[in-house]
Design a protein around this motif. Structure first.
Motif, PDB file in Angstrom:
ATOM      1  N   ASP A 209       8.968  11.402   0.711  1.00 45.82           N
ATOM      2  CA  ASP A 209       9.577  10.524   1.662  1.00 45.82           C
ATOM      3  C   ASP A 209       9.359  11.028   3.129  1.00 45.82           C
ATOM      4  N   VAL A 210       9.595  12.401   3.535  1.00 46.66           N
ATOM      5  CA  VAL A 210       9.305  12.658   4.839  1.00 46.66           C
ATOM      6  C   VAL A 210       7.585  12.650   4.998  1.00 46.66           C
ATOM      7  N   LEU A 211       6.673  12.989   4.287  1.00 46.23           N
ATOM      8  CA  LEU A 211       5.301  12.721   4.386  1.00 46.23           C
ATOM      9  C   LEU A 211       4.809  11.353   4.667  1.00 46.23           C
ATOM     10  N   MET A 212       5.515  10.415   3.790  1.00 43.00           N
ATOM     11  CA  MET A 212       5.260   8.779   3.970  1.00 43.00           C
ATOM     12  C   MET A 212       5.782   8.438   5.247  1.00 43.00           C
ATOM     13  N   GLU A 213       6.822   9.047   5.770  1.00 46.67           N
ATOM     14  CA  GLU A 213       7.408   8.413   6.930  1.00 46.67           C
ATOM     15  C   GLU A 213       6.577   8.875   8.105  1.00 46.67           C
ATOM     16  N   ARG A 214       5.898   9.867   8.289  1.00 45.90           N
ATOM     17  CA  ARG A 214       4.919  10.378   9.020  1.00 45.90           C
ATOM     18  C   ARG A 214       3.804   9.773   9.084  1.00 45.90           C
TER      19      ARG A 214
ATOM     20  N   MET B 135       0.946  -1.078  -0.095  1.00 47.23           N
ATOM     21  CA  MET B 135       0.060  -0.053  -0.257  1.00 47.23           C
ATOM     22  C   MET B 135       0.905   1.170   0.068  1.00 47.23           C
ATOM     23  N   LYS B 136       1.955   1.300   0.700  1.00 49.91           N
ATOM     24  CA  LYS B 136       2.961   2.464   0.904  1.00 49.91           C
ATOM     25  C   LYS B 136       3.476   2.512  -0.357  1.00 49.91           C
ATOM     26  N   ILE B 137       3.990   1.660  -1.003  1.00 49.97           N
ATOM     27  CA  ILE B 137       4.796   1.631  -2.271  1.00 49.97           C
ATOM     28  C   ILE B 137       3.702   2.405  -3.181  1.00 49.97           C
ATOM     29  N   LEU B 138       2.448   2.010  -3.346  1.00 51.86           N
ATOM     30  CA  LEU B 138       1.284   2.352  -4.168  1.00 51.86           C
ATOM     31  C   LEU B 138       1.080   3.731  -4.173  1.00 51.86           C
ATOM     32  N   ILE B 139       0.953   4.343  -2.850  1.00 54.04           N
ATOM     33  CA  ILE B 139       0.697   5.694  -2.627  1.00 54.04           C
ATOM     34  C   ILE B 139       1.945   6.323  -2.926  1.00 54.04           C
TER      35      ILE B 139
END
Length: 118
Positions: free
Chosen positions: A107-112, A1-5
């Protein structure tokens, strides 16, 4: 899911680059999705080889040659695809800089949003 987003957000970032800078053109969101995928593949497969081969130049230039490698990856993706156009090397350099900044922000937003379970 994370990769798709992340992939969808990077495609949006590519559309943003095309909107902000006239030297880069993307015809549709589908083209942006394909271009983001190709950019990811080129950066995963080809970029490490280029970094290794150009290591002396990169060291002498104090790392600035990495910008050239990023621009070459950006330009190569545009060369391979129909709906993604980069006018010249300068456009590839500026476009890759904007795209890289967007990628870092993503990347920062995905980590949060999706904190790792470390």
């Amino acid at each position: 899911m994370k990769i798709l987003i992340r992939w969808l957000l990077l495609a949006g970032a590519l559309l943003l680059v095309a909107h902000l800078y006239s030297g880069v053109m993307v015809t549709s969101f589908t083209s942006a999705l394909i271009a983001a995928l190709v950019l990811g593949l080129l950066n995963t497969l080809l970029r490490p080889i280029l970094v290794l081969l150009t290591l002396p130049v990169t060291v002498i230039s104090m790392g600035l040659f990495l910008f050239v490698i990023n621009a070459l990856m950006f330009w190569a993706a545009a060369y391979l695809l129909n709906g993604f156009v980069v006018v010249n090397f300068t456009a590839a350099l500026i476009g890759s800089l904007i795209y890289s900044l967007c990628g870092m922000l993503i990347d920062v937003l995905m980590e949060r949003l999706f904190p790792s379970l470390d």
